[in-house]
Every structure is written in C-alpha cells, then in structure tokens.
Design an enzyme around this catalytic site. Sequence first.
Site, PDB file in Angstrom:
ATOM      1  N   ASP A 166       0.842  -1.191   0.000  1.00  0.00           N
ATOM      2  CA  ASP A 166       0.000   0.000   0.000  1.00  0.00           C
ATOM      3  C   ASP A 166       0.881   1.247   0.000  1.00  0.00           C
ATOM      4  O   ASP A 166       2.027   1.221   0.472  1.00  0.00           O
ATOM      5  CB  ASP A 166      -0.880   0.027   1.248  1.00  0.00           C
ATOM      6  CG  ASP A 166      -1.939  -1.069   1.251  1.00  0.00           C
ATOM      7  OD1 ASP A 166      -2.170  -1.678   0.193  1.00  0.00           O
ATOM      8  OD2 ASP A 166      -2.519  -1.304   2.321  1.00  0.00           O
ATOM      9  N   ARG A 167       0.306   2.333  -0.484  1.00  0.00           N
ATOM     10  CA  ARG A 167       1.070   3.569  -0.600  1.00  0.00           C
ATOM     11  C   ARG A 167       1.768   3.948   0.704  1.00  0.00           C
ATOM     12  O   ARG A 167       2.937   4.334   0.713  1.00  0.00           O
ATOM     13  CB  ARG A 167       0.148   4.702  -1.052  1.00  0.00           C
ATOM     14  CG  ARG A 167       0.853   6.047  -1.201  1.00  0.00           C
ATOM     15  CD  ARG A 167      -0.080   7.100  -1.753  1.00  0.00           C
ATOM     16  NE  ARG A 167       0.621   8.360  -1.940  1.00  0.00           N
ATOM     17  CZ  ARG A 167       0.072   9.451  -2.468  1.00  0.00           C
ATOM     18  NH1 ARG A 167      -1.199   9.423  -2.861  1.00  0.00           N
ATOM     19  NH2 ARG A 167       0.775  10.559  -2.597  1.00  0.00           N
TER      20      ARG A 167
END
Length: 288
Positions: free
Chosen positions: A134-135
């Site tokens: 995830d970012r």
Amino acid sequence: MENTWQYRGTEPIKIKKYLQSLGMGHRLFNDLKNGQGEFLVDHRKVRPTTKILPNQPLTIIAQPEMRDLSVKISDEPLNIIYEDANWLVIDKPAGVTSIPGPSVDNGTVLNRAVKYLIDQNSSDQRPHLITRLDRYTGGLLLIAKHHVASSMISQQVQQHQMLKEYTAFVSGKFNEKHGMINKPIARREGQPQRVIAENGQQAITEYWVEEEQADWTRLRVQLHTGRTHQIRVHLASVGHPLIGDHLYDGDTSERQHQALWATKLSFKDPFTLKQLTFSREINSLPEN
C-alpha cells in the site's frame, strides 16, 4: 537474457518438465518454444522436446522485453538493498505508490525501476513488481528485472510459499501473545475499504506480540494469504486497528498514516536454488 542450470537429477528428463519443476510457467515456456527464445543443452541448440541427462547444463535464451512506453520514467531514487542479474530488493518509503494509477501516474516504484534499468543499459527494460505494498506501507519489496524471473517466481507467489513478515503498531493490548486471524475478506462496493464477509476470499494472518507500551503494541505479523489491506482489515476486526489508519478507524491523533512496514522477505531463488532472506528492523514507532 541468458540463464543456465545444471541438472542434478538421476534420470533423463524433458526440458519442459525440468523447467516447470524450477517454477517456469506454461506461458513463458510456450513463448520460448514458439520463437521468442532458444534452448541449449551442453551449449548446443536443441528442440524443446529434448531430454536432459544427469549433470548436463541447460541454458535458455529469451528475447528481451522492451520498455512499455505508456509507463513514464522517474528520476526519483530506488533504495536498493540487494541486486543481482535477476532481482532488485528495495526498501520502499511510506508514501510512495507501488504502480501507476488514475491518481498517481509517475514517481511510483515502477516508474523509478524503469528509469533504473534504462540507466543500467539493461536489454530488458520492463520490470515486474513481484510484491506490492500500500502507498503508506513502507518496507521490503521484490522486483523482477525481466520476464523470465517474473515467470520463474510466480509459482511461489501463487502458492504462498514466499515468507512475508511485517511490523505493525496497533492500539490496545492482547490477551494472547500469539494468534491466528482466519476471516474472509471482500470488497465494499464503490469504496476503497475491504470488509470481513462470509462470501469473501479466504485470508489468514498470524501475529506475535513483540512489545507492549502504554499507548501501543508492536506486532510481528506474517501473511499466509495476500489480500488487499489484509493486515489492516484483520487487526481492525479484532479490535486492534493500526495506529494512524484512518481507513479502518485507527488512532490518528499522533499519526496520519498506518504504522505498518514490510520487514522480512524470504524466497527460494529459482536461478541459484538458494534461499534468499532480507530483513530490516523497526523497534519504535516512527513519526509520519
């Protein structure tokens, strides 16, 4: 791209069966067979139906993959912690997206990896992200430098044979020091969140309590499946959301993004047949 293996079996074996035992997928083998590569046994070009004898070397030569021009290049750096002819292992900063998408089309890990291969004058200029984060999850991420490596590792990915561990900081304290969360995860229609649902995909997360403080608990977490937001959803579902995780009701008073890092990665290198293991330590709760 050229790769060679020494066959250590005791009986003759067809090239296809041997390569499949190493992890090669059907699609790549068919591409090689149908003109996009060559097979050599004892350094002599052979047909793909040839049998290899014990102790003979098998070499495959694959045509390089040219750059995907739809993927922009980025001058932002890659924090490389390991590299060989087939792999890059990087330490991804939290806040950097893994691949381009509608909201972020440059500066991602993939954009940076393309630029890196170009700068290295690599004949293959289309990297493949084997693991993604995830970012706002930082940590270890594996990149295949060419499509042969991507194909050879795919079996380990699909069968969940890669060891992936994370360090997570969550709210609350646990009654047990070790536990397993086995709850199916599904998409929430029209929303970025995932939810626990009976009709979802199987998801299994294992955790160990590593440290407890007054306002947080540090966990070592191992994924046994690889669902989107799996750790975030599972820990929130048992009443211990990640600190800073606004999407799953985590405490954002001191931190604005989830306190989660990929801190261990281990897999069997299908080219050397050795186990490669990488780790990093996060022992205290970092700031955003």
